[in-house]
Design an enzyme around this catalytic site. Structure first.
Site, PDB file in Angstrom:
ATOM      1  N   GLY A  20      50.839  39.014  38.836  1.00  0.00           N
ATOM      2  CA  GLY A  20      50.532  40.119  39.749  1.00  0.00           C
ATOM      3  C   GLY A  20      49.450  39.719  40.740  1.00  0.00           C
ATOM      4  CB  THR A  23      44.629  44.441  46.229  1.00  0.00           C
ATOM      5  OG1 THR A  23      44.465  45.660  45.488  1.00  0.00           O
ATOM      6  CG2 THR A  23      46.076  43.994  46.210  1.00  0.00           C
ATOM      7  CG  ASP A  50      46.287  45.807  39.740  1.00  0.00           C
ATOM      8  OD1 ASP A  50      46.798  46.444  38.800  1.00  0.00           O
ATOM      9  OD2 ASP A  50      45.064  45.870  40.009  1.00  0.00           O
ATOM     10  CE1 TYR A  55      40.002  48.280  41.848  1.00  0.00           C
ATOM     11  CE2 TYR A  55      42.109  47.276  42.388  1.00  0.00           C
ATOM     12  CZ  TYR A  55      41.117  47.576  41.455  1.00  0.00           C
ATOM     13  OH  TYR A  55      41.256  47.145  40.162  1.00  0.00           O
ATOM     14  CE  LYS A  84      44.144  48.793  38.009  1.00  0.00           C
ATOM     15  NZ  LYS A  84      43.932  48.168  39.326  1.00  0.00           N
ATOM     16  CG  ASN A 167      39.113  48.716  31.733  1.00  0.00           C
ATOM     17  OD1 ASN A 167      38.886  47.514  31.566  1.00  0.00           O
ATOM     18  ND2 ASN A 167      39.332  49.229  32.920  1.00  0.00           N
ATOM     19  N   GLY A 220      37.986  34.502  35.856  1.00  0.00           N
ATOM     20  CA  GLY A 220      36.550  34.672  35.646  1.00  0.00           C
ATOM     21  C   GLY A 220      35.932  35.612  36.665  1.00  0.00           C
ATOM     22  CD  GLU A 274      48.761  31.141  55.145  1.00  0.00           C
ATOM     23  OE1 GLU A 274      47.950  31.156  56.092  1.00  0.00           O
ATOM     24  OE2 GLU A 274      49.999  31.134  55.280  1.00  0.00           O
TER      25      GLU A 274
HETATM   26  N1  LIG Z   1      41.595  47.612  35.582  1.00  0.00           N
HETATM   27  C1  LIG Z   1      40.383  47.224  35.904  1.00  0.00           C
HETATM   28  O1  LIG Z   1      39.385  47.816  35.485  1.00  0.00           O
HETATM   29  C2  LIG Z   1      40.228  45.993  36.772  1.00  0.00           C
HETATM   30  C3  LIG Z   1      38.963  45.380  36.862  1.00  0.00           C
HETATM   31  C4  LIG Z   1      38.848  44.237  37.637  1.00  0.00           C
HETATM   32  C5  LIG Z   1      39.945  43.731  38.324  1.00  0.00           C
HETATM   33  N2  LIG Z   1      41.147  44.370  38.262  1.00  0.00           N
HETATM   34  C6  LIG Z   1      42.333  43.870  38.993  1.00  0.00           C
HETATM   35  O2  LIG Z   1      42.512  42.494  38.705  1.00  0.00           O
HETATM   36  C7  LIG Z   1      42.478  41.735  39.907  1.00  0.00           C
HETATM   37  C8  LIG Z   1      41.960  40.339  39.639  1.00  0.00           C
HETATM   38  O3  LIG Z   1      40.659  40.328  39.036  1.00  0.00           O
HETATM   39  P1  LIG Z   1      39.343  39.896  39.814  1.00  0.00           P
HETATM   40  O4  LIG Z   1      39.415  40.418  41.200  1.00  0.00           O
HETATM   41  O5  LIG Z   1      38.188  40.242  38.954  1.00  0.00           O
HETATM   42  O6  LIG Z   1      39.339  38.372  39.967  1.00  0.00           O
HETATM   43  P2  LIG Z   1      40.103  37.020  39.546  1.00  0.00           P
HETATM   44  O7  LIG Z   1      41.540  37.148  39.839  1.00  0.00           O
HETATM   45  O8  LIG Z   1      39.651  36.572  38.208  1.00  0.00           O
HETATM   46  O9  LIG Z   1      39.424  36.001  40.521  1.00  0.00           O
HETATM   47  C9  LIG Z   1      39.299  36.201  41.840  1.00  0.00           C
HETATM   48  C10 LIG Z   1      38.366  35.119  42.417  1.00  0.00           C
HETATM   49  O10 LIG Z   1      38.932  33.826  42.273  1.00  0.00           O
HETATM   50  C11 LIG Z   1      39.147  33.252  43.557  1.00  0.00           C
HETATM   51  N3  LIG Z   1      40.445  32.521  43.475  1.00  0.00           N
HETATM   52  C12 LIG Z   1      41.706  33.013  43.533  1.00  0.00           C
HETATM   53  N4  LIG Z   1      42.614  32.034  43.376  1.00  0.00           N
HETATM   54  C13 LIG Z   1      41.911  30.883  43.214  1.00  0.00           C
HETATM   55  C14 LIG Z   1      42.273  29.525  43.020  1.00  0.00           C
HETATM   56  N5  LIG Z   1      43.553  29.155  42.960  1.00  0.00           N
HETATM   57  N6  LIG Z   1      41.280  28.602  42.891  1.00  0.00           N
HETATM   58  C15 LIG Z   1      39.983  28.970  42.948  1.00  0.00           C
HETATM   59  N7  LIG Z   1      39.568  30.233  43.131  1.00  0.00           N
HETATM   60  C16 LIG Z   1      40.534  31.185  43.268  1.00  0.00           C
HETATM   61  C17 LIG Z   1      39.145  34.406  44.539  1.00  0.00           C
HETATM   62  O11 LIG Z   1      38.580  34.049  45.774  1.00  0.00           O
HETATM   63  P3  LIG Z   1      39.433  34.028  47.164  1.00  0.00           P
HETATM   64  O12 LIG Z   1      39.876  35.429  47.466  1.00  0.00           O
HETATM   65  O13 LIG Z   1      38.427  33.507  48.140  1.00  0.00           O
HETATM   66  O14 LIG Z   1      40.575  33.072  46.924  1.00  0.00           O
HETATM   67  C18 LIG Z   1      38.203  35.401  43.852  1.00  0.00           C
HETATM   68  O15 LIG Z   1      36.864  35.155  44.184  1.00  0.00           O
HETATM   69  C19 LIG Z   1      41.639  42.595  40.853  1.00  0.00           C
HETATM   70  O16 LIG Z   1      41.772  42.214  42.206  1.00  0.00           O
HETATM   71  C20 LIG Z   1      42.174  43.962  40.526  1.00  0.00           C
HETATM   72  O17 LIG Z   1      43.435  44.163  41.159  1.00  0.00           O
HETATM   73  C21 LIG Z   1      41.300  45.483  37.464  1.00  0.00           C
END
Ligand SMILES: NC(=O)c1ccc[n+]([C@@H]2O[C@H](COP(=O)([O-])OP(=O)(O)OC[C@H]3O[C@@H](n4cnc5c(N)ncnc54)[C@H](OP(=O)(O)O)[C@@H]3O)[C@@H](O)[C@H]2O)c1
Length: 323
Positions: A20, A23, A50, A55, A84, A167, A220, A274
């Site tokens: 997924g 965003t 997602d 957001y 959500k 959660n 992470g 990208e």
């Molecule tokens: N349900 C909840 O409570 C909850 C909580 C947190 C998150 N979420 C959802 O989960 C999604 C993902 O979690 P998250 O936003 O915490 O972060 P994540 O997916 O763990 O990591 C995002 C970070 O990693 C970088 N990144 C992405 N692809 C990469 C790659 N191939 N190599 C190196 N770095 C990379 C991104 O930067 P760049 O954009 O610069 O690439 C960003 O800083 C959220 O966007 C949201 O939709 C849900």
């Protein structure tokens, strides 16, 4: 899990793509970036997107999805979109209007999945996180089983194809599962999950109930100061992830994503870049060995990046912890 078709069957018969596109971006990032990135993600092959009321980007995400439909790149039914229910809308009478508000912003007729964002209610009103004059968060008392019944109604009305939670810990899931007259089980529980927080007990429990675990912060997290303790270890700098990346001629990010898929976990990944959006689709191009999986299993250290500090006073905090 049918990795070939990149989908998994939910307990209500619908299918969810196993990868997924996340965003969420920090406040200072212009919302137009969410639209740009979502278009790039659809072009790269992402079909699961997602987002959330929290957001504040559903207008832009909706625009991106509708423009790709208008261009003939995808059909609505090819896209799996998750929204959500925010915590100020957990009173049962506020659930359907909250979903309708999201749909209006998205300019879509339905979402594919609607989930309760956290098992914790906040005082209804305009404020996303209502606080009193001393800066203390104002909680609300809501029976989550009643909230769940309102979600079931949204599914029956066709406003969402599937319903789930986020959660939730085992006790909170059981509360829904054991609800008298339960019509639909949650199809998923979306929680923080990565090699430093494996969530193996919660995963086993979810699997035993045919509930899909959806991993967020699988790389992470974004490490935003507002949510993440800056002294926490940086997952993608982990030497074991780096060594496995070298072995497979991939990147640490791809190893962390592939790890989840091979555990039967649906994984979210956010990128607005990208090159990295395209890179993340390579998760389907290689396999980890069972030895690699064991090594990755050994990295667990119960590091929770998302502190959700505003909820720290809540009796159920921290949510979805290992137990
Ligand atoms: N349900 C909840 O409570 C909850 C909580 C947190 C998150 N979420 C959802 O989960 C999604 C993902 O979690 P998250 O936003 O915490 O972060 P994540 O997916 O763990 O990591 C995002 C970070 O990693 C970088 N990144 C992405 N692809 C990469 C790659 N191939 N190599 C190196 N770095 C990379 C991104 O930067 P760049 O954009 O610069 O690439 C960003 O800083 C959220 O966007 C949201 O939709 C849900």
């Amino acid at each position: 899990m049918d990795l070939k078709h990149h989908c998994i069957k939910l307990n209500d018969g619908h299918f969810i793509p196993v990868l997924g596109f996340g965003t969420y971006a920090p406040e200072e990032v212009p919302k137009s970036k969410a639209e740009e990135a979502t278009k790039l993600a659809i072009d790269a092959g992402f079909r699961h997107i997602d987002s959330a009321h929290l957001y504040e980007n559903e207008k832009e995400i909706g625009q991106a999805i509708r423009s790709k439909i208008a261009d003939g790149i995808v059909k609505r039914e090819d896209i799996f979109y998750t929204s959500k229910l925010w915590l100020t809308f957990l009173r049962p009478e506020l659930v359907q209007p909250a979903l309708e508000k999201s749909l209006k912003k998205l300019q879509l007729d339905y979402v594919d999945l609607y989930i309760i964002h956290f098992p914790m209610a906040l005082k209804p009103g305009e404020e996303m996180i209502p606080k009193d004059e001393h800066g203390k968060v104002i909680f609300d008392t809501v029976d989550l089983c009643a909230t769940w019944e309102a979600l079931e109604k949204c599914k029956d009305l066709g406003l969402t194809k599937s319903i789930g939670v986020s959660n939730f810990n085992r006790r909170q899931l059981e509360m829904i599962l054991n609800k008298p007259g339960l019509k639909y089980k949650p199809v998923c529980n979306q929680v923080e999950c990565h090699p430093y927080l494996k969530q193996s007990k919660l995963l086993d429990f979810c699997k035993s109930k045919d509930i899909v675990l959806v991993a967020y912060s699988a790389l992470g997290s974004h490490r935003e100061k507002k949510w993440v303790d800056q002294s926490s270890p940086v997952l993608l700098d982990d030497p074991v992830l780096s060594a496995l990346a070298k072995k497979h001629k991939r990147t640490p990010a791809l190893i962390a994503l592939r790890y989840q898929l091979q555990r039967g976990v649906v994984v979210l990944v956010k990128s607005y870049n990208e090159k990295r959006i395209k890179e993340n689709m390579q998760v389907f191009e290689f396999q980890l060995t069972s030895e690699d999986m064991k090594v990755l299993d050994g990295l667990n250290q119960n590091v929770r990046y998302n502190s959700v500090a505003f909820a720290a006073d809540h009796p159920d905090y921290p949510f979805s912890e290992e137990y």
